[in-house]
Design an enzyme around this catalytic site. Structure first.
Site, PDB file in Angstrom:
ATOM      1  N   LYS A 155       0.919  -1.186   0.139  1.00  0.00           N
ATOM      2  CA  LYS A 155       0.221   0.133  -0.044  1.00  0.00           C
ATOM      3  C   LYS A 155       0.879   1.228   0.036  1.00  0.00           C
ATOM      4  CE  LYS A 155      -4.652   1.161   1.762  1.00  0.00           C
ATOM      5  NZ  LYS A 155      -5.144   0.846   0.651  1.00  0.00           N
ATOM      6  N   ARG A 156       2.098   1.158   0.440  1.00  0.00           N
ATOM      7  CA  ARG A 156       2.906   2.296   0.421  1.00  0.00           C
ATOM      8  C   ARG A 156       3.298   2.952  -0.960  1.00  0.00           C
ATOM      9  NH1 ARG A 156       5.443  -0.989   4.154  1.00  0.00           N
ATOM     10  NH2 ARG A 156       6.939  -1.718   2.558  1.00  0.00           N
TER      11      ARG A 156
END
Length: 493
Positions: free
Chosen positions: A261-262
């Site tokens: 998700k980063r």
């Protein structure tokens, strides 16, 4: 075990990751191709990571993507309903089943009670690390007498139940993607099968469930490859048939690192919210790690079912390229039904303030014409708000010097005068006017080709290239077009 039965068995710990969707998709494609069954099973025995509503969100995401299961939990009238002959399909509802089979392992001498505290286990691991050893359980309780163990349990001592791994034995298995794998049991820990809270660990529950649900092919990410020997030991201990194992390569980002998700969107819900078409998402996702025999890139779900095979799945990680996804999605958008795209676009146009509820109720065809005008330019539905601004500002700003110079052409004043004259003869723009306009202007002015089309487009949109001019004229309507012509005459010509 003759029938083809595959399962997708996620934990309800949050959103559905795009990598998890790919696993479910491959299960679905293979099961449907072989006339088998695709099962959804919820592995919720890790209660510390359980997230409320995660099961509902998971089912909704999978159904939206078109990866629909034959057995398992479904949502009906807002409630979870389980369907199939092999339920329950939620592990926390199968504790009695696990208790039965753990007792069998203990009686056969394949499992044992362990009373080691967390503090002791942590100390053992630290000492092993200091000695350069792989941290593993030191088998402190392995040879504890069963009667003595039961006395400790009766006295209220906390315990786990561990697998008694055979000594120095090679575990061999064939993985459909990875090939032949051999691991010696000296590298396999006496893993915990039942935790102190009474819930089974993944390694134990997955074997019991896959056997009882008659799973023929176990498909999962390759991070579980190292766990497979532990599970084969359990299969052998019970005397059960071992399914075929298929470990999929990791889904990577452009930097060849695990997709997280980063780096951006990784949840299926993120892509749904942005307006990706489900059939486009699974089309692209199928290609992240699998390659068809030919050069075809755009597939319908039916074509994917026909073409898919695990033998053509790569041994190495597949890169999830958002730019390529956008291209694939754009291809599907252009082929999609115009009403479908319009209905998907309406919430985004409303949120951006371009349309109102009154427009939705009374001017649907106008909205549809606007959407169709830019349908060729968008990669995903929410992107439409970046392309329809040309319809909502009558102060024209040419996009570059070439466009500005085009308005300085000596033929432009006569062209605009003829355009205004035609508009003043009608009450409102219609399809007949829009489709015949350039033929009329060419006849009235003698202007043709680039000198005719380009200035009109720039006057109406500020752009040299763009959507179909007939649709632009229909969307803008008579008053907006006149206002734009007047603005250009007074400020730019």
């Amino acid at each position: 075990m003759s029938d083809v039965r595959l399962r997708f068995a996620p934990s309800p710990t949050g959103y559905v990751h795009i990598g998890s969707l790919r696993t479910a998709l491959y299960d679905y494609l293979f099961a449907n191709q072989k006339g088998g069954k695709y099962i959804l099973r919820v592995e919720d025995t890790d209660r510390n990571r359980y997230v409320d509503d995660a099961i509902e969100n998971m089912i909704e995401a999978l159904v939206w993507a078109g990866v629909k299961h034959d057995e398992g939990p479904f949502i009906e009238d807002g409630k979870i309903v389980q369907k199939g002959e092999y339920g329950p399909y939620i592990q926390s509802e199968r504790l009695d089943i696990y208790n039965k089979y753990i007792e069998e392992l203990i009686e056969k001498g394949h499992a044992y009670y362990c009373f080691c505290s967390k503090e002791r286990l942590d100390k053992v691991r630290e000492e092993q690390k200091e000695q350069g050893l792989t941290p593993m359980y030191d088998r402190h309780c392995r040879n504890l007498d069963l009667e003595e163990a039961k006395k400790k349990i009766d006295a209220g001592e906390d315990y786990t139940i561990r697998l008694k791994v055979p000594d120095n034995k090679d575990i061999n298995f064939e993985d459909v993607v990875k090939g032949e794998i051999t691991i010696n049991t000296s590298e396999v820990d006496d893993q915990v099968l039942i935790k102190t809270d009474g819930f089974p660990t993944y390694h134990f529950a997955v074997v019991v469930d896959d056997h009882l649900m008659e799973i023929s092919h176990v498909v999962r990410g390759d991070e579980w490859l190292v766990s497979t020997p532990k599970q084969i030991i359990l299969y052998n201990a019970f005397g059960w048939e071992i399914p075929k194992f298929i470990h999929l390569p990791t889904v990577l980002n452009k930097d060849k690192k695990k997709l997280s998700k980063r780096q951006g969107d990784v949840a299926v819900g993120d892509f749904k919210k942005k307006g990706y078409l489900p059939e486009a998402l699974i089309n692209y996702l199928a290609l992240v790690g699998w390659s068809p025999e030919g050069n075809q890139e755009i597939f319908t779900p039916e074509e994917l079912i026909k073409e898919f095979s695990f033998e053509r799945v790569s041994k190495t990680g597949g890169v999830f390229d958002v730019d390529k996804l956008n291209w694939v999605n754009g291809q599907h958008i252009r082929k999609a039904d115009q009403d479908r795209i319009t209905k998907l676009a309406i919430p985004h146009l409303k949120e951006a303030g371009y349309i109102t509820d009154e427009d939705i109720n009374n001017r649907y065809e106008w909205i549809k014409t606007m959407v169709v005008a830019v349908q060729e330019k968008i990669s995903y539905i929410s992107e439409i708000v970046d392309h329809v601004d040309i319809f909502f500002k009558n102060e024209i700003n040419p996009e570059n010097d070439e466009a500005r110079e085009m308005l300085k052409g000596e033929q432009v004043p006569a062209l605009l005068a003829a355009f205004k004259e035609e508009l003043q003869q009608i009450n409102e723009v219609d399809e007949e006017f829009a489709s015949g306009l350039f033929k009329v202007l060419k006849k009235k002015t003698g202007i043709k080709g680039k000198n005719l089309f380009m200035p009109v487009r720039i006057v109406l949109t500020g752009q040299l290239h763009g959507p179909d001019m007939g649709n632009i004229i229909l969307v803008l309507g008579k008053e907006n077009i006149l206002e734009r012509i007047n603005y250009v005459e007074n400020n730019l010509v």
